[in-house]
Design a protein around this motif. Structure first.
Motif, PDB file in Angstrom:
ATOM      1  N   ASN A 163      45.264  70.997   6.849  1.00  0.00           N
ATOM      2  CA  ASN A 163      46.271  70.002   7.350  1.00  0.00           C
ATOM      3  C   ASN A 163      46.229  68.829   6.520  1.00  0.00           C
ATOM      4  O   ASN A 163      45.324  68.139   6.438  1.00  0.00           O
ATOM      5  N   MET A 164      47.315  68.424   5.869  1.00  0.00           N
ATOM      6  CA  MET A 164      47.314  67.133   5.279  1.00  0.00           C
ATOM      7  C   MET A 164      48.389  66.085   5.755  1.00  0.00           C
ATOM      8  O   MET A 164      48.632  65.307   5.096  1.00  0.00           O
ATOM      9  N   ASN A 165      48.775  66.212   7.070  1.00  0.00           N
ATOM     10  CA  ASN A 165      49.498  65.632   7.885  1.00  0.00           C
ATOM     11  C   ASN A 165      49.017  63.846   7.708  1.00  0.00           C
ATOM     12  O   ASN A 165      47.654  63.836   7.896  1.00  0.00           O
ATOM     13  N   THR A 166      49.757  63.004   7.516  1.00  0.00           N
ATOM     14  CA  THR A 166      49.270  61.762   7.445  1.00  0.00           C
ATOM     15  C   THR A 166      49.589  60.738   8.643  1.00  0.00           C
ATOM     16  O   THR A 166      49.365  59.738   8.916  1.00  0.00           O
ATOM     17  N   ASP A 167      50.417  61.798   9.495  1.00  0.00           N
ATOM     18  CA  ASP A 167      51.095  61.072  10.826  1.00  0.00           C
ATOM     19  C   ASP A 167      50.336  61.334  12.013  1.00  0.00           C
ATOM     20  O   ASP A 167      50.487  61.136  13.268  1.00  0.00           O
ATOM     21  N   GLY A 168      48.777  61.840  11.739  1.00  0.00           N
ATOM     22  CA  GLY A 168      47.952  62.248  12.919  1.00  0.00           C
ATOM     23  C   GLY A 168      48.295  63.484  13.610  1.00  0.00           C
ATOM     24  O   GLY A 168      47.614  63.888  14.682  1.00  0.00           O
ATOM     25  N   LYS A 169      49.428  64.205  13.202  1.00  0.00           N
ATOM     26  CA  LYS A 169      49.742  65.194  13.881  1.00  0.00           C
ATOM     27  C   LYS A 169      49.012  66.776  13.739  1.00  0.00           C
ATOM     28  O   LYS A 169      48.748  66.917  12.523  1.00  0.00           O
ATOM     29  N   PRO A 170      48.535  67.417  14.568  1.00  0.00           N
ATOM     30  CA  PRO A 170      47.866  68.786  14.462  1.00  0.00           C
ATOM     31  C   PRO A 170      49.078  69.709  13.979  1.00  0.00           C
ATOM     32  O   PRO A 170      50.212  69.424  14.390  1.00  0.00           O
ATOM     33  N   PHE A 171      48.857  70.713  13.392  1.00  0.00           N
ATOM     34  CA  PHE A 171      49.846  71.955  13.518  1.00  0.00           C
ATOM     35  C   PHE A 171      49.304  73.116  14.019  1.00  0.00           C
ATOM     36  O   PHE A 171      47.899  73.192  13.892  1.00  0.00           O
ATOM     37  N   THR A 172      50.069  74.226  14.436  1.00  0.00           N
ATOM     38  CA  THR A 172      49.496  75.522  14.772  1.00  0.00           C
ATOM     39  C   THR A 172      50.267  76.536  14.028  1.00  0.00           C
ATOM     40  O   THR A 172      51.350  76.430  13.640  1.00  0.00           O
ATOM     41  N   PHE A 173      49.628  77.563  13.742  1.00  0.00           N
ATOM     42  CA  PHE A 173      50.131  78.688  13.089  1.00  0.00           C
ATOM     43  C   PHE A 173      49.464  80.141  13.236  1.00  0.00           C
ATOM     44  O   PHE A 173      48.491  80.123  14.026  1.00  0.00           O
ATOM     45  N   THR A 174      50.138  81.162  12.969  1.00  0.00           N
ATOM     46  CA  THR A 174      49.647  82.472  12.962  1.00  0.00           C
ATOM     47  C   THR A 174      49.687  82.897  11.579  1.00  0.00           C
ATOM     48  O   THR A 174      50.371  82.553  10.568  1.00  0.00           O
ATOM     49  N   PHE A 175      48.985  84.056  11.315  1.00  0.00           N
ATOM     50  CA  PHE A 175      48.618  84.498   9.845  1.00  0.00           C
ATOM     51  C   PHE A 175      48.335  85.895   9.993  1.00  0.00           C
ATOM     52  O   PHE A 175      47.990  86.587  10.742  1.00  0.00           O
ATOM     53  N   ALA A 176      48.734  86.536   8.670  1.00  0.00           N
ATOM     54  CA  ALA A 176      48.342  88.148   8.508  1.00  0.00           C
ATOM     55  C   ALA A 176      48.438  88.360   7.011  1.00  0.00           C
ATOM     56  O   ALA A 176      49.107  87.899   6.230  1.00  0.00           O
ATOM     57  N   TYR A 177      47.603  89.183   6.508  1.00  0.00           N
ATOM     58  CA  TYR A 177      47.423  89.594   5.091  1.00  0.00           C
ATOM     59  C   TYR A 177      48.445  91.066   5.533  1.00  0.00           C
ATOM     60  O   TYR A 177      47.817  92.250   5.959  1.00  0.00           O
ATOM     61  N   LEU A 251      39.742  86.557  11.045  1.00  0.00           N
ATOM     62  CA  LEU A 251      41.010  87.170  11.569  1.00  0.00           C
ATOM     63  C   LEU A 251      40.644  88.221  12.416  1.00  0.00           C
ATOM     64  O   LEU A 251      40.158  89.290  12.201  1.00  0.00           O
ATOM     65  N   PRO A 252      40.721  87.791  13.751  1.00  0.00           N
ATOM     66  CA  PRO A 252      40.281  88.519  14.828  1.00  0.00           C
ATOM     67  C   PRO A 252      41.127  89.795  15.279  1.00  0.00           C
ATOM     68  O   PRO A 252      40.798  90.772  15.789  1.00  0.00           O
ATOM     69  N   ASP A 253      42.416  89.710  14.728  1.00  0.00           N
ATOM     70  CA  ASP A 253      43.322  90.945  15.132  1.00  0.00           C
ATOM     71  C   ASP A 253      43.789  91.709  13.967  1.00  0.00           C
ATOM     72  O   ASP A 253      43.215  91.453  13.029  1.00  0.00           O
ATOM     73  N   ALA A 254      44.428  92.670  14.363  1.00  0.00           N
ATOM     74  CA  ALA A 254      44.671  93.917  13.425  1.00  0.00           C
ATOM     75  C   ALA A 254      46.058  94.345  13.581  1.00  0.00           C
ATOM     76  O   ALA A 254      46.057  94.950  14.933  1.00  0.00           O
ATOM     77  N   VAL A 255      46.975  94.362  12.700  1.00  0.00           N
ATOM     78  CA  VAL A 255      48.409  95.078  12.984  1.00  0.00           C
ATOM     79  C   VAL A 255      48.180  96.533  12.261  1.00  0.00           C
ATOM     80  O   VAL A 255      47.701  96.415  11.129  1.00  0.00           O
ATOM     81  N   VAL A 256      48.838  97.532  13.046  1.00  0.00           N
ATOM     82  CA  VAL A 256      48.981  98.883  12.389  1.00  0.00           C
ATOM     83  C   VAL A 256      50.527  98.846  12.712  1.00  0.00           C
ATOM     84  O   VAL A 256      51.041  98.827  13.633  1.00  0.00           O
ATOM     85  N   TRP A 257      51.121  99.341  11.337  1.00  0.00           N
ATOM     86  CA  TRP A 257      52.782  99.481  11.361  1.00  0.00           C
ATOM     87  C   TRP A 257      53.072 100.576  10.401  1.00  0.00           C
ATOM     88  O   TRP A 257      52.416 100.678   9.429  1.00  0.00           O
ATOM     89  N   ILE A 286      47.038  86.388  15.434  1.00  0.00           N
ATOM     90  CA  ILE A 286      48.151  86.416  16.143  1.00  0.00           C
ATOM     91  C   ILE A 286      48.129  85.777  17.417  1.00  0.00           C
ATOM     92  O   ILE A 286      48.939  84.993  18.047  1.00  0.00           O
ATOM     93  N   GLU A 287      47.269  86.572  18.378  1.00  0.00           N
ATOM     94  CA  GLU A 287      47.406  86.402  19.777  1.00  0.00           C
ATOM     95  C   GLU A 287      47.079  84.847  19.819  1.00  0.00           C
ATOM     96  O   GLU A 287      47.474  84.311  21.041  1.00  0.00           O
ATOM     97  N   LYS A 288      46.044  84.586  19.278  1.00  0.00           N
ATOM     98  CA  LYS A 288      45.523  82.941  19.548  1.00  0.00           C
ATOM     99  C   LYS A 288      45.636  82.260  18.489  1.00  0.00           C
ATOM    100  O   LYS A 288      45.010  82.272  17.492  1.00  0.00           O
ATOM    101  N   PRO A 289      46.897  81.486  18.342  1.00  0.00           N
ATOM    102  CA  PRO A 289      47.175  80.950  17.136  1.00  0.00           C
ATOM    103  C   PRO A 289      46.212  79.808  16.795  1.00  0.00           C
ATOM    104  O   PRO A 289      45.446  79.315  17.518  1.00  0.00           O
ATOM    105  N   ILE A 290      45.904  79.489  15.486  1.00  0.00           N
ATOM    106  CA  ILE A 290      45.157  78.640  14.815  1.00  0.00           C
ATOM    107  C   ILE A 290      45.806  77.085  14.746  1.00  0.00           C
ATOM    108  O   ILE A 290      46.821  76.697  14.490  1.00  0.00           O
ATOM    109  N   THR A 291      45.018  75.855  15.614  1.00  0.00           N
ATOM    110  CA  THR A 291      45.508  74.725  15.450  1.00  0.00           C
ATOM    111  C   THR A 291      44.505  74.001  14.663  1.00  0.00           C
ATOM    112  O   THR A 291      43.091  73.980  14.658  1.00  0.00           O
TER     113      THR A 291
END
Length: 325
Positions: A163-177, A251-257, A286-291
């Motif tokens: 997080n490179m924000n200069t306004d003090g704000k956190p951000f939240t995201f989900t992620f997958a390879y 990466l606690p989750d795993a997607v199967v598709w 995915i289930e618990k987004p990263i902040t």
């Protein structure tokens, strides 16, 4: 005589090109990683996207559709797309976020990664937000990605998001390879390591269920997010007598598709019958987004191995695969 041969082999290694920058489909920039035992991988700067991973016999281990569109802004269908800052279709962002259809830069100022000193075939990439991206997702970040082809042929991806924000704000995201494995026949594939785990079924409005089988097998469309999964998962390709081992960290989750026949026919960049020869098993969060607060960094790692196996003849115990290494 033996000394001369040894010196010649040493010279060959010294002259060996581990990392080559070149052009790919439609003139897109790509990097080829090679190891002296003939393993190779290819990475497009468009998407920071691994599109090829071959073993020492030149066999392709990742699936890329024959109809894949190597042209921005369409994401490349297959290989290992990076899903960030979201997985799936949510809010105003495009499906699976924007990292997979942005042009990444080679990161010549990458901070030290904890890496094996024997790894010579690797590339460091970086993605930062453009002004247009800031309108879509108003956060400053640095996404560093190291892609490594190890001497033994393992493929490693390590992501570091700060997080490179200069306004003090956190951000939240989900992620997958979003890894597409190449398989011989989807009906002959088993996934071991996810049994007894809860999953969200995207085909049933993300209802939560518990996996009941002793392995996951495939006879119809599947789109599931398995939760709090083990760090190792095995994908057994019976026809090819090969097992993929996926190891993950952060990466606690795993997607199967697998889209199966109807959805395959509905996708313009996917062949009607190609669903038979691919399976996505994705290390994800995915289930618990990263902040992240300003200055904080998250790291997520995936390591892929391909080992010979003959599961059905009892030569490989999948539990051993999951516990070893």
């Amino acid at each position: 005589m033996a000394t001369v041969e040894k010196e010649e082999k040493q010279m060959e290694k010294e002259d060996f090109v581990y990392v080559e920058q070149t052009k790919g489909v439609n003139g897109l920039d790509k990097v080829i990683l090679r190891e002296v035992r003939d393993f190779s991988a290819e990475v497009y700067l468009y998407g920071g996207h691994v599109t090829s991973w071959k073993n020492e016999h030149g066999e392709e281990l990742l699936f890329v559709s024959n109809k894949a569109i190597f042209k921005p802004p369409k994401a490349i269908r297959g290989g290992i797309p990076i899903c960030f800052p979201q997985f799936g279709p949510h809010g105003t962002l495009e499906q699976h976020g924007f990292a997979r259809n942005r042009v990444w830069s080679i990161d010549n100022d990458a901070p030290p990664f904890s890496t094996n000193s024997t790894d010579k075939a690797f590339i460091d990439l970086i993605l930062k937000p453009s002004d247009e991206d800031m309108k879509l997702w108003p956060h400053k970040y640095e996404f560093r990605l190291r892609i490594t082809l190890a001497p033994g042929g393992d493929l490693k991806l390590t992501s570091r998001i700060r997080n490179m924000n200069t306004d003090g704000k956190p951000f939240t995201f989900t992620f997958a390879y979003h890894t597409y494995f190449a398989v011989t026949d989807i009906s002959e594939v088993r996934v071991e390591g996810l049994e007894t785990h809860d999953y969200l079924d995207n085909l049933r409005n993300r209802e939560r269920f518990t996996e009941q089988g002793d392995a996951i097998t495939f006879e119809s469309e599947v789109d599931k997010v398995y939760l709090s999964t083990p760090t190792k998962i095995a994908i057994l390709d019976h026809e090819r007598k090969r097992t993929f081992v996926l190891r993950k960290d952060g990466l606690p989750d795993a997607v199967v598709w697998n889209p199966w026949d109807k959805k395959a026919k509905a996708m313009a960049d996917f062949g009607d019958e190609e669903y038979k020869h691919m399976l996505c098993v994705e290390a994800a969060c995915i289930e618990k987004p990263i902040t992240l607060k300003p200055g904080e960094e998250w790291r997520g790692r995936q390591e892929l191995s391909a080992v010979p196996s003959s599961y059905c003849s009892g030569q490989l115990d999948p539990e051993t695969v999951l516990q070893s290494g």
